[in-house]
Scaffold this active site. Structure first.
Site, PDB file in Angstrom:
ATOM      1  N   TYR A  98      44.621  48.155  32.656  1.00  0.00           N
ATOM      2  CA  TYR A  98      45.339  48.032  33.637  1.00  0.00           C
ATOM      3  C   TYR A  98      46.550  48.871  34.169  1.00  0.00           C
ATOM      4  O   TYR A  98      47.644  48.794  33.661  1.00  0.00           O
ATOM      5  CB  TYR A  98      46.162  46.464  34.102  1.00  0.00           C
TER       6      TYR A  98
HETATM    7  N1  LIG Z   1      38.045  40.571  33.719  1.00  0.00           N
HETATM    8  C1  LIG Z   1      37.926  41.559  34.818  1.00  0.00           C
HETATM    9  O1  LIG Z   1      37.178  42.677  34.763  1.00  0.00           O
HETATM   10  C2  LIG Z   1      39.200  41.005  35.805  1.00  0.00           C
HETATM   11  C3  LIG Z   1      38.347  42.062  37.442  1.00  0.00           C
HETATM   12  C4  LIG Z   1      38.731  41.846  38.279  1.00  0.00           C
HETATM   13  C5  LIG Z   1      39.829  40.290  37.874  1.00  0.00           C
HETATM   14  N2  LIG Z   1      40.671  40.101  37.035  1.00  0.00           N
HETATM   15  C6  LIG Z   1      41.671  38.838  37.336  1.00  0.00           C
HETATM   16  O2  LIG Z   1      41.643  38.284  37.813  1.00  0.00           O
HETATM   17  C7  LIG Z   1      42.211  38.679  38.792  1.00  0.00           C
HETATM   18  C8  LIG Z   1      43.317  38.081  40.930  1.00  0.00           C
HETATM   19  O3  LIG Z   1      41.675  38.746  40.818  1.00  0.00           O
HETATM   20  P1  LIG Z   1      42.608  40.213  41.847  1.00  0.00           P
HETATM   21  O4  LIG Z   1      43.109  40.408  42.203  1.00  0.00           O
HETATM   22  O5  LIG Z   1      41.094  41.094  41.377  1.00  0.00           O
HETATM   23  O6  LIG Z   1      41.291  39.427  43.178  1.00  0.00           O
HETATM   24  P2  LIG Z   1      41.783  37.338  44.202  1.00  0.00           P
HETATM   25  O7  LIG Z   1      42.755  37.084  43.413  1.00  0.00           O
HETATM   26  O8  LIG Z   1      40.492  37.415  44.792  1.00  0.00           O
HETATM   27  O9  LIG Z   1      42.544  38.114  45.071  1.00  0.00           O
HETATM   28  C9  LIG Z   1      44.048  39.040  45.717  1.00  0.00           C
HETATM   29  C10 LIG Z   1      44.497  39.725  46.584  1.00  0.00           C
HETATM   30  O10 LIG Z   1      44.173  38.988  47.349  1.00  0.00           O
HETATM   31  C11 LIG Z   1      45.165  38.634  48.800  1.00  0.00           C
HETATM   32  N3  LIG Z   1      46.244  37.581  48.617  1.00  0.00           N
HETATM   33  C12 LIG Z   1      45.886  36.510  47.450  1.00  0.00           C
HETATM   34  N4  LIG Z   1      46.506  35.334  47.462  1.00  0.00           N
HETATM   35  C13 LIG Z   1      47.318  35.860  48.934  1.00  0.00           C
HETATM   36  C14 LIG Z   1      47.230  34.860  49.812  1.00  0.00           C
HETATM   37  N5  LIG Z   1      47.799  33.373  49.843  1.00  0.00           N
HETATM   38  N6  LIG Z   1      47.458  34.609  51.422  1.00  0.00           N
HETATM   39  C15 LIG Z   1      47.265  35.909  51.458  1.00  0.00           C
HETATM   40  N7  LIG Z   1      46.187  37.096  51.031  1.00  0.00           N
HETATM   41  C16 LIG Z   1      46.381  36.429  49.607  1.00  0.00           C
HETATM   42  C17 LIG Z   1      46.003  40.116  48.269  1.00  0.00           C
HETATM   43  O11 LIG Z   1      46.024  41.544  48.787  1.00  0.00           O
HETATM   44  P3  LIG Z   1      46.589  41.861  49.968  1.00  0.00           P
HETATM   45  O12 LIG Z   1      47.777  41.194  50.865  1.00  0.00           O
HETATM   46  O13 LIG Z   1      46.042  43.442  49.937  1.00  0.00           O
HETATM   47  O14 LIG Z   1      44.730  41.158  50.998  1.00  0.00           O
HETATM   48  C18 LIG Z   1      46.195  39.609  46.700  1.00  0.00           C
HETATM   49  O15 LIG Z   1      46.024  40.772  45.545  1.00  0.00           O
HETATM   50  C19 LIG Z   1      43.336  40.013  38.445  1.00  0.00           C
HETATM   51  O16 LIG Z   1      44.607  40.321  38.866  1.00  0.00           O
HETATM   52  C20 LIG Z   1      42.932  40.194  36.899  1.00  0.00           C
HETATM   53  O17 LIG Z   1      44.107  38.887  35.981  1.00  0.00           O
HETATM   54  C21 LIG Z   1      39.322  40.395  36.099  1.00  0.00           C
END
Ligand SMILES: NC(=O)c1ccc[n+]([C@@H]2O[C@H](COP(=O)([O-])OP(=O)(O)OC[C@H]3O[C@@H](n4cnc5c(N)ncnc54)[C@H](OP(=O)(O)O)[C@@H]3O)[C@@H](O)[C@H]2O)c1
Length: 314
Positions: free
Chosen positions: A45
């Site tokens: 990351y």
């Molecule tokens: N193992 C793997 O291969 C893998 C892959 C992907 C992710 N992950 C892990 O999962 C974590 C989370 O996944 P992700 O960031 O990909 O997706 P997510 O949690 O589904 O979406 C996060 C995004 O949604 C928006 N958001 C979050 N809470 C909100 C709220 N209350 N109100 C409005 N907008 C909100 C923000 O972006 P905006 O404000 O820009 O819209 C935020 O960056 C990552 O940080 C990582 O640790 C793991």
């Protein structure tokens, strides 16, 4: 080891800027003071000029935090099985490098993805490296990421032959990405083997918050992706909105609570304290079985769901 019931993912993607760091410290503090103690990152990351930055930041936040539950903080990182990591020692070295960036030992070390889809032999050595980290007391627990049920069983056997338990498996799981559970059956196998299932991208990168529409798309790749997904997700989003209004919750809170009702630990990414505060509001209450079923039906009807991680194995 004590993992919380909920967590914060720190991916530093989709619009991260170093000027956000003090806000992110606030997010970290807010999470712990509300009982959210598991923090997920990865050694991949932060690319280019941000190389390793996610782990460095988490370590900094962890050291600076002096409030309640400090002793329960669980720093989880994922080590990538890069093509140049071929030996068990390369994984031990990677674990040590992550610990150095975090400024302390890793609590939960996870294999970021399985190499089953393209170089199935590579990962066995690397898994031995993870087990070495555990045996040497350099990590408190071992987990996996992007493994399907079949491969999970194979890895479980290998690691249990060495007396190393698998604590967690993380997969992409949300109302727009039910595939790992409904098609691959990972939840049943996790339950059988005593492994906790972590749901990553539980808000489907932000679509399930309800704030995006065809006229209001995020910039870059995410915008292109959302453009393809939004029209098919209309009735699911309407269902989420209806339940949220009835419950006086936000759509994000309902989407996260659905993950919790499914017996998983969601790790939403939050970019600022407002988002974190809102997401923390997914805790402390539960959707009723009828509401979960209503969401399940709406999710099952979506014809174009979130694209799966190319490394997700069977
Ligand atoms: N193992 C793997 O291969 C893998 C892959 C992907 C992710 N992950 C892990 O999962 C974590 C989370 O996944 P992700 O960031 O990909 O997706 P997510 O949690 O589904 O979406 C996060 C995004 O949604 C928006 N958001 C979050 N809470 C909100 C709220 N209350 N109100 C409005 N907008 C909100 C923000 O972006 P905006 O404000 O820009 O819209 C935020 O960056 C990552 O940080 C990582 O640790 C793991």
């Amino acid at each position: 080891m004590g993992c919380g019931t909920w967590a914060w993912g720190n991916r530093l993607l989709w619009g991260y800027e170093p000027s956000m760091d003090s806000q992110l410290q606030e997010v970290f503090n807010l999470c712990i003071s509300n009982g959210v103690t598991l923090f997920d990152t990865g050694d991949s990351y932060g690319t280019g000029r941000l190389n390793g930055r996610s782990e460095i930041l988490l370590g900094k936040f962890d050291r600076a935090y002096q409030g309640i539950d400090k002793e329960n903080i669980c720093l989880a990182t994922k080590l990538a099985p890069y093509p140049w990591r071929l030996t068990r020692n390369s994984m031990v070295a990677a674990g040590k490098a992550s610990a150095q960036r975090l400024g302390r030992n890793i609590d939960l070390v996870q294999m970021h993805w399985s190499t089953a889809n393209y170089f199935p032999w590579q990962e066995w050595q690397l898994l031995d490296g993870l087990a070495d980290l555990y045996e040497q007391g350099l990590v408190k627990g071992v987990g996996l990421s992007n493994y399907g049920a079949k491969r999970l069983r194979q890895v479980y056997k290998k690691l249990s032959d060495r007396g190393v338990p698998i604590l967690t498996l993380q997969v992409q799981y949300s109302l727009l990405s039910t595939y790992p559970v409904t098609e691959l059956g990972v939840k049943d196998v996790c339950d059988e083997l005593g492994i906790k299932l972590i749901a990553y991208s539980p808000l489907c990168l932000g679509i399930l918050t309800g704030k995006y529409s065809p006229d209001n798309l995020p910039r870059g790749l995410r915008g292109l992706l959302f453009k393809q997904l939004l029209s098919g997700a209309k009735s699911l989003l309407a269902c989420l909105r209806e339940i949220a209004q009835f419950r006086q919750k936000t759509m994000s809170q309902v989407a996260l609570n659905w993950c919790i009702c499914k017996g998983t630990i969601p790790i939403p990414g939050a970019k600022n304290p407002e988002q974190a505060k809102q997401n923390i509001g997914a805790l402390g209450w539960q959707l009723e079985a009828g509401e979960v079923a209503q969401l399940d039906r709406a999710a099952a009807k979506v014809d174009k769901t979130m694209v799966q991680n190319i490394f997700q194995s069977k």
